[in-house]
Every structure is written in structure tokens, then in C-alpha cells.
Motif scaffolding. Structure first.
Motif, PDB file in Angstrom:
ATOM      1  N   ASP A   1      -4.717  -9.413  -4.248  1.00  0.00           N
ATOM      2  CA  ASP A   1      -4.019  -8.225  -3.730  1.00  0.00           C
ATOM      3  C   ASP A   1      -4.613  -7.716  -2.423  1.00  0.00           C
ATOM      4  O   ASP A   1      -4.139  -6.705  -1.895  1.00  0.00           O
ATOM      5  CB  ASP A   1      -4.076  -7.094  -4.773  1.00  0.00           C
ATOM      6  CG  ASP A   1      -3.251  -7.412  -6.007  1.00  0.00           C
ATOM      7  OD1 ASP A   1      -2.306  -8.213  -5.882  1.00  0.00           O
ATOM      8  OD2 ASP A   1      -3.559  -6.861  -7.083  1.00  0.00           O
TER       9      ASP A   1
ATOM     10  N   PRO B   1      -4.556  -8.729   0.826  1.00  0.00           N
ATOM     11  CA  PRO B   1      -3.693  -8.566   2.006  1.00  0.00           C
ATOM     12  C   PRO B   1      -2.808  -7.324   1.918  1.00  0.00           C
ATOM     13  O   PRO B   1      -2.607  -6.616   2.918  1.00  0.00           O
ATOM     14  CB  PRO B   1      -2.861  -9.864   2.015  1.00  0.00           C
ATOM     15  CG  PRO B   1      -3.725 -10.860   1.321  1.00  0.00           C
ATOM     16  CD  PRO B   1      -4.404 -10.075   0.236  1.00  0.00           C
ATOM     17  N   ARG B   2      -2.256  -7.061   0.717  1.00  0.00           N
ATOM     18  CA  ARG B   2      -1.409  -5.876   0.555  1.00  0.00           C
ATOM     19  C   ARG B   2      -2.218  -4.598   0.754  1.00  0.00           C
ATOM     20  O   ARG B   2      -1.769  -3.668   1.438  1.00  0.00           O
ATOM     21  CB  ARG B   2      -0.764  -5.888  -0.828  1.00  0.00           C
ATOM     22  CG  ARG B   2       0.155  -4.684  -1.108  1.00  0.00           C
ATOM     23  CD  ARG B   2       0.710  -4.731  -2.514  1.00  0.00           C
ATOM     24  NE  ARG B   2      -0.348  -4.788  -3.514  1.00  0.00           N
ATOM     25  CZ  ARG B   2      -1.059  -3.710  -3.897  1.00  0.00           C
ATOM     26  NH1 ARG B   2      -0.807  -2.525  -3.380  1.00  0.00           N
ATOM     27  NH2 ARG B   2      -1.987  -3.843  -4.820  1.00  0.00           N
ATOM     28  N   GLN B   3      -3.393  -4.544   0.165  1.00  0.00           N
ATOM     29  CA  GLN B   3      -4.243  -3.363   0.304  1.00  0.00           C
ATOM     30  C   GLN B   3      -4.680  -3.171   1.756  1.00  0.00           C
ATOM     31  O   GLN B   3      -4.718  -2.055   2.271  1.00  0.00           O
ATOM     32  CB  GLN B   3      -5.471  -3.501  -0.597  1.00  0.00           C
ATOM     33  CG  GLN B   3      -5.142  -3.522  -2.081  1.00  0.00           C
ATOM     34  CD  GLN B   3      -6.340  -3.900  -2.930  1.00  0.00           C
ATOM     35  OE1 GLN B   3      -7.392  -4.268  -2.414  1.00  0.00           O
ATOM     36  NE2 GLN B   3      -6.173  -3.834  -4.251  1.00  0.00           N
TER      37      GLN B   3
ATOM     38  N   GLY C   1      -3.025  -4.254   4.437  1.00  0.00           N
ATOM     39  CA  GLY C   1      -1.860  -3.815   5.205  1.00  0.00           C
ATOM     40  C   GLY C   1      -1.606  -2.328   5.036  1.00  0.00           C
ATOM     41  O   GLY C   1      -1.328  -1.621   6.021  1.00  0.00           O
TER      42      GLY C   1
ATOM     43  N   GLU D   1       0.334  -7.056   6.382  1.00  0.00           N
ATOM     44  CA  GLU D   1       0.051  -7.906   5.211  1.00  0.00           C
ATOM     45  C   GLU D   1       0.363  -9.371   5.525  1.00  0.00           C
ATOM     46  O   GLU D   1      -0.410 -10.272   5.169  1.00  0.00           O
ATOM     47  CB  GLU D   1       0.872  -7.439   4.005  1.00  0.00           C
ATOM     48  CG  GLU D   1       0.677  -8.309   2.762  1.00  0.00           C
ATOM     49  CD  GLU D   1       1.568  -7.860   1.621  1.00  0.00           C
ATOM     50  OE1 GLU D   1       1.637  -8.616   0.609  1.00  0.00           O
ATOM     51  OE2 GLU D   1       2.165  -6.770   1.715  1.00  0.00           O
ATOM     52  N   GLU D   2       1.512  -9.617   6.207  1.00  0.00           N
ATOM     53  CA  GLU D   2       1.894 -10.972   6.573  1.00  0.00           C
ATOM     54  C   GLU D   2       0.839 -11.597   7.489  1.00  0.00           C
ATOM     55  O   GLU D   2       0.524 -12.776   7.364  1.00  0.00           O
ATOM     56  CB  GLU D   2       3.260 -10.964   7.273  1.00  0.00           C
ATOM     57  CG  GLU D   2       4.430 -10.599   6.350  1.00  0.00           C
ATOM     58  CD  GLU D   2       5.727 -10.430   7.115  1.00  0.00           C
ATOM     59  OE1 GLU D   2       5.693 -10.581   8.363  1.00  0.00           O
ATOM     60  OE2 GLU D   2       6.768 -10.165   6.473  1.00  0.00           O
TER      61      GLU D   2
ATOM     62  N   ALA E   1       3.089  -1.758   7.167  1.00  0.00           N
ATOM     63  CA  ALA E   1       2.161  -2.308   6.175  1.00  0.00           C
ATOM     64  C   ALA E   1       2.551  -3.736   5.816  1.00  0.00           C
ATOM     65  O   ALA E   1       1.685  -4.608   5.646  1.00  0.00           O
ATOM     66  CB  ALA E   1       2.140  -1.424   4.935  1.00  0.00           C
ATOM     67  N   ARG E   2       3.845  -4.003   5.706  1.00  0.00           N
ATOM     68  CA  ARG E   2       4.302  -5.344   5.343  1.00  0.00           C
ATOM     69  C   ARG E   2       4.006  -6.339   6.456  1.00  0.00           C
ATOM     70  O   ARG E   2       3.597  -7.472   6.194  1.00  0.00           O
ATOM     71  CB  ARG E   2       5.801  -5.308   5.040  1.00  0.00           C
ATOM     72  CG  ARG E   2       6.324  -6.626   4.483  1.00  0.00           C
ATOM     73  CD  ARG E   2       7.762  -6.521   4.014  1.00  0.00           C
ATOM     74  NE  ARG E   2       8.691  -6.234   5.108  1.00  0.00           N
ATOM     75  CZ  ARG E   2       9.257  -5.044   5.341  1.00  0.00           C
ATOM     76  NH1 ARG E   2       8.999  -4.022   4.537  1.00  0.00           N
ATOM     77  NH2 ARG E   2      10.077  -4.880   6.349  1.00  0.00           N
TER      78      ARG E   2
ATOM     79  N   ARG F   1      -2.322 -12.759   5.535  1.00  0.00           N
ATOM     80  CA  ARG F   1      -2.221 -13.841   4.540  1.00  0.00           C
ATOM     81  C   ARG F   1      -2.508 -15.207   5.172  1.00  0.00           C
ATOM     82  O   ARG F   1      -2.298 -15.426   6.325  1.00  0.00           O
ATOM     83  CB  ARG F   1      -0.839 -13.863   3.883  1.00  0.00           C
ATOM     84  CG  ARG F   1      -0.635 -12.667   2.946  1.00  0.00           C
ATOM     85  CD  ARG F   1       0.578 -12.842   2.082  1.00  0.00           C
ATOM     86  NE  ARG F   1       0.757 -11.711   1.188  1.00  0.00           N
ATOM     87  CZ  ARG F   1       0.115 -11.567   0.021  1.00  0.00           C
ATOM     88  NH1 ARG F   1      -0.733 -12.531  -0.378  1.00  0.00           N
ATOM     89  NH2 ARG F   1       0.324 -10.518  -0.757  1.00  0.00           N
TER      90      ARG F   1
END
Length: 373
Positions: A329, A331-333, A335, A369-370, A365-366, A373
Motif C-alpha cells: 500500500d 505507493p497509495r499512501q 501519493g 501513486e502511478e 494523489a492517483r 509504482r
């Protein structure tokens, strides 16, 4: 005719007092590595002996660190009563082989001494003599009181190394070696300390080793090591690159100026803004990579076994610095953290922050996140 009554002192030899293995064992059981007498000869008898398993594998000159390298550190007495000083003097001679006693008898004595010294021992540690110093060192939210005690045995070991160095220096200077070869033996400065006063023997058998001191310049701060320690314990600040942030702000202002005060939502504009946001994300990721390189360069100077201390609890920052710390998790955090920072970023008193709604922050944020990754 030879005068057989000539004393040992006149013959240049010291008397060797006859003691049993039990005598040596009884005295050795109370010998210590650290003694309060080296701080103040009038302090109450106080000392500590480390057990044989107390070694510490760190790159320092200390009793515990030398123990891990197979060095036997000489011990000393805390009270000079009866024949204690003589027994201890002979213990040191037995250990160094500087004696002419019967080999079998000497081995018996050494076995009794080694057995006595293999365990830990402390004396006079129930209270702290007012003649000793105390240091208060922080430990969490509290402090722990430390009473530093010197080690005559460590002083002796250092003196042995110093004498070996000075001898090598002397030989190098007398040789026909090139100057750059002789420069491998730097000249050290020595001083003399007045430890022990008028009767040094009251301090211990090793007091004269404690009287010799090496003189050095005050240590100079190494900013690289200091920075590595700061990263190790506290991580880094998640800072947004001003240049990239300014480029994104300028693009937004231009896009709004060309489209009646609104940013178009067509694919071309979204791709352009996405590229600018991802550039911000890459810059933040590069900050982590730079911190990781700095830690790697100073790995041998850092404590513990990991690049980051357990004291650093921020999972996002840990992962930013060390990719090995990144979970599923992360990358999401990451972002979400960078998006919040972008939404709160101030361009100064005149411009302030860029007002972003929840949907815009989610989109940013997305994109971040990309990139992560």
C-alpha cells in the motif's frame, strides 16, 4: 668470592613472593576493570569487572570492544590491604610471562586466576561516593545517572600500542625510506597526568599506565556523518521542489487565462497537468534516493544493523528513503501524502496556496501513486 647475601634489589631483580594458587584466586576474585580510585583516591572502594561474555562489537577503543577482538584487559584492585598490591603485581607478571617461576606452578596459578576473573563482579555500587562525578544522560522522557569510571587495564593496552607505534616511528626515521613512507607513522604528543597524588599505589597497580595521556586536537564536526545520523533517526522532510511547483502553477494560470478563468478538462490538458504533477512526484522520490545514497556512503558510521532506526515510525518516509521498506500500500499512501502537501503548499504571502477541491486532490494523489509504482 661472590657475596651471596647481596640483596635482590642490588642484583637488579625483584623478590618473587611465594603465594599459593588459592592466594591468587582469592585476590583475583575481587579485581575489577573499572575503579573509582582513578577518579579520586579518597573515594570509597568501588569497581566493576565485566564477565567474559560482555564484549561489544563496535568500532571503538573500549574494554568491551577490545574483548570481542580477543584482548585480555588487565584488572586492578580497589583496596590495597595486606599483600594485595604484591599479589596483583605478580598476577600481571604471570599473565605477561615476565617471570622465571616453575612452568607447571605458573600454569596452575594462571588457571586459578582465569577461573576467578571469568565472572562479573562489582563492589561498592550500592551508593555513589560524593567524591565521584555524575552525568545525566537522556533516555526516552527520563534521564539515567552515569558515574564514569576509568580503566587502568585499558590505559595499559593503549600504552602498549603507543609504545609500539613510537618504536615503529623511530625505526622509520632511522631508515632510508622515502618521506612518504615515513609519513605513515604520524608523531603523537604525550602528556603526564598527576593521578594518585603522593602515593599512587593507593589508586591501583595500573595507576602509572593511567598517568600517560595522548594529546589530540578537538574533534572536528563532520557534516556528512551528522546528516547521515539525522536521516537514520529522523528520516527526511517531504519537501516539494519549488521549481516544479512553480512550473505547475504557471501552467495553471496560463491555461485559465486562455480559457475564460477555467482549466479545460480535455485529454490534452489533463495529460499536460499529469506530466507536471508526476515531475513533482519524481523530484520527491529523488530526495529519498539521495538520502539512501548518503546512508550507504556512511553505513559503517551508523549504529545498529539497519539503515534506518526503529525510532523512525513514519512508514511513508521509511519507504521514501529505502525501497526495501515499501509495502503493497506504500505507493497509495505516498501519493496521498504528496497530494496533501501540494494542496497546502504556499507560494508566498502574495500568492498563498492554490485552492483545490477534494476531487482535484484525489486525482493528484492517483497520478503521484502511478509515478511511485
Amino acid at each position: 668470592m661472590t657475596d651471596v647475601s647481596k640483596t635482590s634489589k642490588e642484583s637488579g631483580k625483584e623478590d618473587w613472593k611465594p603465594f599459593t594458587s588459592s592466594d591468587y584466586r582469592d585476590v583475583a576474585q575481587k579485581l575489577v576493570h573499572f575503579s573509582a580510585k582513578g577518579v579520586n583516591s579518597n573515594a570509597s572502594a568501588c569497581g566493576i569487572r565485566l564477565d567474559s561474555g560482555a564484549g561489544l562489537r563496535l568500532p571503538y577503543v573500549s574494554v568491551r570492544c577490545l574483548m570481542t577482538r580477543g584482548r585480555t584487559i588487565d584488572t586492578d584492585y580497589t583496596k590495597n590491604t595486606g599483600n594485595t598490591a604484591t599479589v596483583v603485581k605478580q598476577i600481571h607478571k604471570l599473565a605477561s610471562g615476565e617471570h622465571d617461576q616453575d612452568t607447571r606452578e605458573a600454569q596452575s596459578h594462571l588457571a586459578a586466576i582465569a577461573h576467578a576473573l571469568s565472572t562479573g563482579y562489582q563492589e561498592g555500587t550500592d551508593s555513589v561516593s560524593p567524591r565521584l562525578r555524575q552525568l545525566l544522560l537522556p533516555r526516552g522522557v527520563d534521564y539515567v545517572a552515569i558515574s564514569p569510571l576509568p580503566s587502568g587495564g585499558l590505559s595499559r593496552e593503549i600504552n602498549r600500542r603507543v609504545q609500539a607505534h613510537l618504536e615503529a616511528l623511530k625505526n622509520a626515521e632511522q631508515s632510508e625510506r622515502e618521506p612518504e613512507v615515513r609519513s605513515g607513522f604520524p608523531r603523537w604528543s604525550l602528556s603526564r597526568l598527576g593521578i594518585g597524588g603522593a602515593n599512587p599505589q593507593n589508586v591501583g597497580a595500573l595507576v602509572r599506565d593511567m598517568q600517560t595521556a595522548l594529546l589530540f586536537d578537538a574533534p572536528k564536526e563532520n557534516p556528512e556523518i551528522r546528516a547521515a545520523y539525522a536521516i537514520h533517526y529522523k528520516g527526511i522532510r517531504l519537501g516539494l521542489p519549488r521549481q516544479s511547483m512553480a512550473a505547475w502553477r504557471d501552467w495553471r494560470e496560463k491555461a485559465k487565462a486562455e480559457n475564460g478563468g477555467r482549466i479545460p478538462t480535455d485529454m490534452a490538458h489533463r495529460d499536460a497537468e499529469c506530466a507536471l504533477i508526476k515531475a513533482i512526484g519524481r523530484a520527491v522520490l529523488n530526495q529519498g534516493a539521495k538520502a539512501l545514497r548518503r546512508l550507504g556512503e556512511r553505513r559503517d558510521d551508523l549504529p545498529g544493523t539497519g539503515l534506518l532506526s526503529d525510532q523512525l515510525q513514519d512508514g511513508v518516509i521509511r519507504g521514501l528513503i529505502d525501497p526495501a521498506e515499501r509495502g503493497k500500500d506504500w505507493p497509495r499512501q505516498f501519493g496521498a501524502r504528496v497530494a496533501r502537501a501540494i494542496g497546502a503548499y504556499s507560494f508566498g504571502e502574495k500568492e498563498g496556496v492554490i485552492a483545490l477541491d477534494g476531487g482535484s486532490l484525489d486525482t493528484i494523489a492517483r497520478w503521484i501513486e502511478e509515478e511511485a509504482r
